[in-house]
Design a protein around this motif. Structure first.
Motif, PDB file in Angstrom:
ATOM      1  N   HIS A 114      -9.844  99.414  26.835  1.00 21.78           N
ATOM      2  CA  HIS A 114      -8.724  99.915  27.651  1.00 21.78           C
ATOM      3  C   HIS A 114      -8.386 101.320  27.181  1.00 21.78           C
ATOM      4  CE1 HIS A 114      -4.065  99.930  28.176  1.00 21.78           C
ATOM      5  NE2 HIS A 114      -4.642 100.512  29.221  1.00 21.78           N
ATOM      6  N   VAL A 118       0.645 100.767  28.426  1.00 20.57           N
ATOM      7  CA  VAL A 118       1.583 100.105  29.329  1.00 20.57           C
ATOM      8  C   VAL A 118       3.003 100.392  28.842  1.00 20.57           C
ATOM      9  CG1 VAL A 118       2.355  97.928  30.319  1.00 20.57           C
ATOM     10  CG2 VAL A 118      -0.086  98.295  29.854  1.00 20.57           C
ATOM     11  N   SER A 146      -3.533  96.268  25.247  1.00 23.09           N
ATOM     12  CA  SER A 146      -4.959  96.184  25.586  1.00 23.09           C
ATOM     13  C   SER A 146      -5.488  94.762  25.447  1.00 23.09           C
ATOM     14  CB  SER A 146      -5.773  97.122  24.691  1.00 23.09           C
ATOM     15  OG  SER A 146      -5.375  98.462  24.871  1.00 23.09           O
ATOM     16  N   LEU A 149      -4.270  92.702  28.380  1.00 22.54           N
ATOM     17  CA  LEU A 149      -5.028  93.053  29.579  1.00 22.54           C
ATOM     18  C   LEU A 149      -6.418  92.418  29.541  1.00 22.54           C
ATOM     19  CD1 LEU A 149      -4.044  96.826  29.869  1.00 22.54           C
ATOM     20  CD2 LEU A 149      -3.379  94.998  31.461  1.00 22.54           C
ATOM     21  N   VAL A 171      -5.688  95.244  37.283  1.00 21.99           N
ATOM     22  CA  VAL A 171      -5.006  96.527  37.471  1.00 21.99           C
ATOM     23  C   VAL A 171      -3.906  96.411  38.526  1.00 21.99           C
ATOM     24  CG1 VAL A 171      -5.315  98.867  38.368  1.00 21.99           C
ATOM     25  CG2 VAL A 171      -6.881  97.970  36.654  1.00 21.99           C
ATOM     26  N   SER A 175      -0.184  97.128  37.296  1.00 21.24           N
ATOM     27  CA  SER A 175       0.496  98.311  37.842  1.00 21.24           C
ATOM     28  C   SER A 175       1.735  97.935  38.636  1.00 21.24           C
ATOM     29  CB  SER A 175      -0.470  99.115  38.713  1.00 21.24           C
ATOM     30  OG  SER A 175      -0.913  98.362  39.829  1.00 21.24           O
ATOM     31  N   LEU A 183      -4.258 102.649  33.246  1.00 18.86           N
ATOM     32  CA  LEU A 183      -5.061 101.431  33.222  1.00 18.86           C
ATOM     33  C   LEU A 183      -6.538 101.716  33.480  1.00 18.86           C
ATOM     34  CD1 LEU A 183      -2.538  99.285  35.302  1.00 18.86           C
ATOM     35  CD2 LEU A 183      -2.989  99.047  32.847  1.00 18.86           C
TER      36      LEU A 183
END
Length: 250
Positions: A114, A118, A146, A149, A171, A175, A183
């Motif tokens: 990543h 964020v 990361s 994610l 994503v 988002s 991202l």
């Protein structure tokens, strides 16, 4: 922030792309050219690579800056692979789990990185964390944005989604939860590469029998192509496909 790179093609020494070029990850760790936030990526680094006949990649990760690890320089000179992913790390928050937080993160045949951050972590992603099982949360490699994610991407891969759809869906969800998030995600299984350009730079270089997807070019080859913002990239040595993320499957 971070910088990362994935390669597929004829076997090359890791150092030929990670260390040797004039703007390789080694230099991007302290002087990135297209990074949108921060100027130093000295909070760790890592490389994952695939050996012939073994679908599970090996990894070498450290907490310090890539330029200070002489053992890696020696390893990268002699280890050759036709598929690898490397990254240098600029931590979103200080002191977050050391080596375990350094990309590439991994599971089975997959390597993941990543490039981004964020805002409001961890609170902004709490609703997404609730979609994962307790086992998936306990399996996180680190307590970072990361790593979460990656868990969300892996959840989608295990549900049967393609690499591109798994990244695009993650994503889209992240988002929505954190609109200012950066991202840029990078994923490979040694056979294909999938990546997203989302609020940071992404480029690719393709040629006979090889493809590279990277945060920024490692040299001044005019064949480098910049990926448009909010785009999904899927790549093999034989072809590269760009899809606007708004058109991809979430």
């Amino acid at each position: 922030m971070c910088r990362h790179l994935a390669y597929l093609g004829e076997p090359v020494a890791l150092g030929e792309l990670v260390l040797r070029p004039p703007h390789a990850l080694l230099r991007q760790a302290w002087a990135p050219r297209t990074q949108s936030s921060g100027v130093v990526n000295a909070d760790g680094f890592g490389v994952g690579w695939y050996a012939d006949g073994d679908p599970v990649p090996a990894r070498y990760r450290r907490t310090g800056p890539i330029w200070g690890d002489l053992s890696f320089a020696d390893l990268a000179r002699v280890v050759r692979s036709g598929a690898f992913l490397g990254a240098v790390r600029g931590a979103t928050l200080p002191g977050a789990d050391g080596e375990a937080a350094a990309a590439p993160l991994a599971s089975g045949p997959w390597l993941f990185s990543h490039n981004g951050a964020v805002p409001g972590w961890p609170g902004t992603l709490t609703p997404l964390a609730s979609t994962l099982s307790a086992a998936e949360l306990l399996d996180l490699e680190a307590r970072t944005d990361s790593a979460l994610l990656w868990a969300l991407v892996l959840h989608r891969l295990r549900a049967g989604q393609s690499p591109g759809d798994a990244l695009a869906g993650t994503v889209a969800a992240a988002s929505e939860a954190a609109p200012e998030a950066r991202l840029n995600l990078l994923l490979t299984d040694g056979e294909q590469i999938a990546a997203t350009a989302w609020n940071n730079s992404l480029w690719y270089l393709s040629g006979p029998g090889r493809v590279v997807v990277a945060s920024e070019p490692y040299d001044d080859d005019p064949l480098w192509q910049e990926v448009p913002e909010h785009t999904l990239v899927t790549a093999r040595p034989s072809d590269v496909t760009l899809i606007p993320l708004k058109e991809s499957t979430a």
